[in-house]
Design a protein around this motif. Structure first.
Motif, short mmCIF file in Angstrom:
data_model
loop_
_atom_site.label_atom_id
_atom_site.label_comp_id
_atom_site.label_asym_id
_atom_site.label_seq_id
_atom_site.Cartn_x
_atom_site.Cartn_y
_atom_site.Cartn_z
N VAL A 116 4.40 -21.15 -6.94
CA VAL A 116 4.59 -19.73 -6.61
C VAL A 116 6.03 -19.38 -6.23
CG1 VAL A 116 3.95 -17.97 -4.89
CG2 VAL A 116 2.17 -19.26 -6.10
N PRO A 117 6.70 -20.20 -5.40
CA PRO A 117 8.08 -19.85 -5.04
C PRO A 117 9.03 -19.79 -6.23
CG PRO A 117 7.21 -21.52 -3.57
CD PRO A 117 6.23 -21.39 -4.69
N ARG A 118 8.61 -20.33 -7.36
CA ARG A 118 9.46 -20.27 -8.55
C ARG A 118 9.48 -18.88 -9.18
NH1 ARG A 118 10.76 -25.59 -9.95
NH2 ARG A 118 10.00 -26.75 -8.18
N VAL A 122 0.88 -16.11 -11.22
CA VAL A 122 -0.30 -16.96 -11.32
C VAL A 122 -1.54 -16.07 -11.31
CG1 VAL A 122 -1.67 -18.79 -10.21
CG2 VAL A 122 0.83 -18.79 -9.98
N HIS A 123 -2.46 -16.36 -12.20
CA HIS A 123 -3.73 -15.65 -12.21
C HIS A 123 -4.85 -16.68 -12.10
CE1 HIS A 123 -6.42 -12.30 -12.91
NE2 HIS A 123 -6.99 -12.91 -13.94
N ILE A 124 -5.68 -16.51 -11.08
CA ILE A 124 -6.73 -17.49 -10.82
C ILE A 124 -8.04 -17.03 -11.45
CG2 ILE A 124 -8.12 -18.57 -9.00
CD1 ILE A 124 -5.61 -18.34 -7.19
N LEU A 125 -8.64 -17.92 -12.23
CA LEU A 125 -9.97 -17.65 -12.77
C LEU A 125 -10.98 -18.40 -11.92
CD1 LEU A 125 -9.33 -18.19 -16.63
CD2 LEU A 125 -9.24 -16.04 -15.34
N LEU A 126 -11.86 -17.68 -11.26
CA LEU A 126 -12.95 -18.31 -10.51
C LEU A 126 -14.10 -18.47 -11.50
CD1 LEU A 126 -12.67 -16.26 -7.20
CD2 LEU A 126 -11.86 -18.60 -7.62
N VAL A 144 -11.09 -15.59 -1.27
CA VAL A 144 -9.92 -16.14 -1.95
C VAL A 144 -8.76 -15.15 -1.87
CG1 VAL A 144 -9.02 -16.90 -4.19
CG2 VAL A 144 -11.28 -17.64 -3.46
N HIS A 145 -9.07 -13.87 -2.07
CA HIS A 145 -8.05 -12.82 -1.89
C HIS A 145 -7.40 -12.93 -0.53
CE1 HIS A 145 -7.65 -10.02 -5.13
NE2 HIS A 145 -8.94 -9.76 -5.23
N ALA A 146 -8.23 -13.04 0.50
CA ALA A 146 -7.72 -13.07 1.88
C ALA A 146 -6.86 -14.31 2.11
CB ALA A 146 -8.89 -13.03 2.87
N SER A 147 -7.30 -15.45 1.58
CA SER A 147 -6.51 -16.68 1.74
C SER A 147 -5.15 -16.55 1.09
CB SER A 147 -7.22 -17.88 1.11
OG SER A 147 -8.41 -18.12 1.75
N LEU A 148 -5.14 -15.99 -0.12
CA LEU A 148 -3.88 -15.86 -0.85
C LEU A 148 -2.97 -14.86 -0.15
CD1 LEU A 148 -5.27 -15.81 -4.50
CD2 LEU A 148 -4.11 -17.71 -3.36
N GLU A 149 -3.58 -13.80 0.33
CA GLU A 149 -2.82 -12.78 1.07
C GLU A 149 -2.18 -13.42 2.31
OE1 GLU A 149 -2.30 -9.81 -0.09
OE2 GLU A 149 -1.21 -9.10 1.69
N GLY A 150 -2.98 -14.24 3.00
CA GLY A 150 -2.48 -14.92 4.20
C GLY A 150 -1.35 -15.87 3.86
N ALA A 151 -1.49 -16.57 2.75
CA ALA A 151 -0.50 -17.60 2.42
C ALA A 151 0.76 -17.02 1.79
CB ALA A 151 -1.13 -18.63 1.48
N ARG A 155 5.42 -12.58 0.77
CA ARG A 155 6.53 -13.21 0.05
C ARG A 155 6.70 -12.67 -1.36
NH1 ARG A 155 6.09 -19.35 0.47
NH2 ARG A 155 4.12 -19.40 1.56
N GLY A 156 6.07 -11.53 -1.62
CA GLY A 156 6.23 -10.92 -2.93
C GLY A 156 5.68 -11.76 -4.07
N ALA A 157 4.72 -12.63 -3.73
CA ALA A 157 4.19 -13.53 -4.76
C ALA A 157 3.34 -12.74 -5.75
CB ALA A 157 3.36 -14.62 -4.10
N LYS A 158 3.42 -13.18 -7.00
CA LYS A 158 2.62 -12.52 -8.02
C LYS A 158 1.37 -13.36 -8.28
CE LYS A 158 6.95 -11.87 -9.89
NZ LYS A 158 7.82 -12.34 -10.93
N ILE A 159 0.39 -13.17 -7.44
CA ILE A 159 -0.85 -13.93 -7.60
C ILE A 159 -2.01 -12.96 -7.69
CG2 ILE A 159 -2.37 -15.72 -6.72
CD1 ILE A 159 -0.31 -16.82 -5.11
N SER A 160 -2.86 -13.15 -8.68
CA SER A 160 -4.06 -12.34 -8.79
C SER A 160 -5.24 -13.27 -9.01
CB SER A 160 -3.91 -11.33 -9.93
OG SER A 160 -3.37 -11.95 -11.08
N VAL A 161 -6.43 -12.73 -8.83
CA VAL A 161 -7.63 -13.57 -8.92
C VAL A 161 -8.79 -12.73 -9.44
CG1 VAL A 161 -8.07 -13.18 -6.46
CG2 VAL A 161 -9.18 -15.08 -7.60
#
Ligand code: GDP
Length: 191
Positions: A116-118, A122-126, A144-151, A155-161
């Motif tokens: 992620v810091p790179r 990232v897009h997570i498929l559950l 999972v949303h909450a965990s990613l939000e917390g982590a 930090r402007g991370a581009k993570i979706s799930v």
């Protein structure tokens, strides 16, 4: 590592073995061709490439968390994959496959913390969401949303799930929409 340099955008897909990665590839991609080869004495490793409907390539990163391979091989293999993820210019984003019943394992978190810091998305498929009832699916997605939000939230991370089922063909359009956005982000139009 020998990489073809056609300039075609690539999406990588990774996940623990048995998470449902091959099934997700089958649901999202059309046909395969063999591509990246890494040669060490006595051993050849491949990253298989698939063609997505958008025309982009899907690079199937071999399962991590394999206990079966010897430690030295594991270290080498991780390095091979790490180099691909860190250096591949064509890489537009990473699909990370997790069994909806076992999301965010230690290995998943390690990969996310490193990748992620790179700055690439990232897009997570559950996956295998059909194995849970509707309510449990929604609860897992929220968690999972909450965990990613917390982590990574600040930090402007581009993570979706999202929820996904290859068997029931749930979430294919959603995954394709995310990939399409990576390939031609609205904010790159100069507007
Ligand atoms: P991989 O090791 O990550 O490539 O996982 P596979 O795609 O081979 O799937 C592992 C197991 O989970 C197989 O038995 C699949 O049939 C099953 N599986 C994969 N996707 C789904 C899904 O969406 N729903 C259900 N119910 N089973 C799935």
């Amino acid at each position: 590592m020998q990489l073809p340099t056609g300039g075609t955008p690539e999406i990588a897909i990774a996940g623990r073995s048995n998470a449902g990665k091959s099934s997700a590839i089958n649901a999202l991609a059309q046909h395969t061709r063999l591509a990246y080869v890494s040669k060490t004495p006595g051993r050849t490793q491949h990253i298989n490439l698939f063609r997505l409907r958008s025309g982009a390539l899907l690079a199937d990163l071999p399962g991590y968390g394999y206990a079966k391979v010897p430690a030295a091989m594991r270290a080498y293999w991780q390095q091979f994959i790490a180099r691909y993820l860190a250096e591949r210019v064509e890489l537009a984003g990473l699909l990370l496959v997790m069994d909806v019943r076992h999301p965010l394992t230690d290995l998943d978190l390690k990969l996310l913390d490193w990748f992620v810091p790179r700055g690439r998305p990232v897009h997570i498929l559950l996956t295998k969401c059909d194995k849970l009832g509707t309510q449990a699916q929604a609860q897992t997605l929220d968690k999972v949303h909450a965990s990613l939000e917390g982590a990574y939230g600040n930090r402007g991370a581009k993570i979706s799930v999202q929820l996904f089922s290859a068997t029931r063909r749930v979430g294919i359009a959603e995954a394709e929409a995310t990939i399409a956005q990576w390939l031609s982000p609205a904010d790159s139009s100069g507007a």
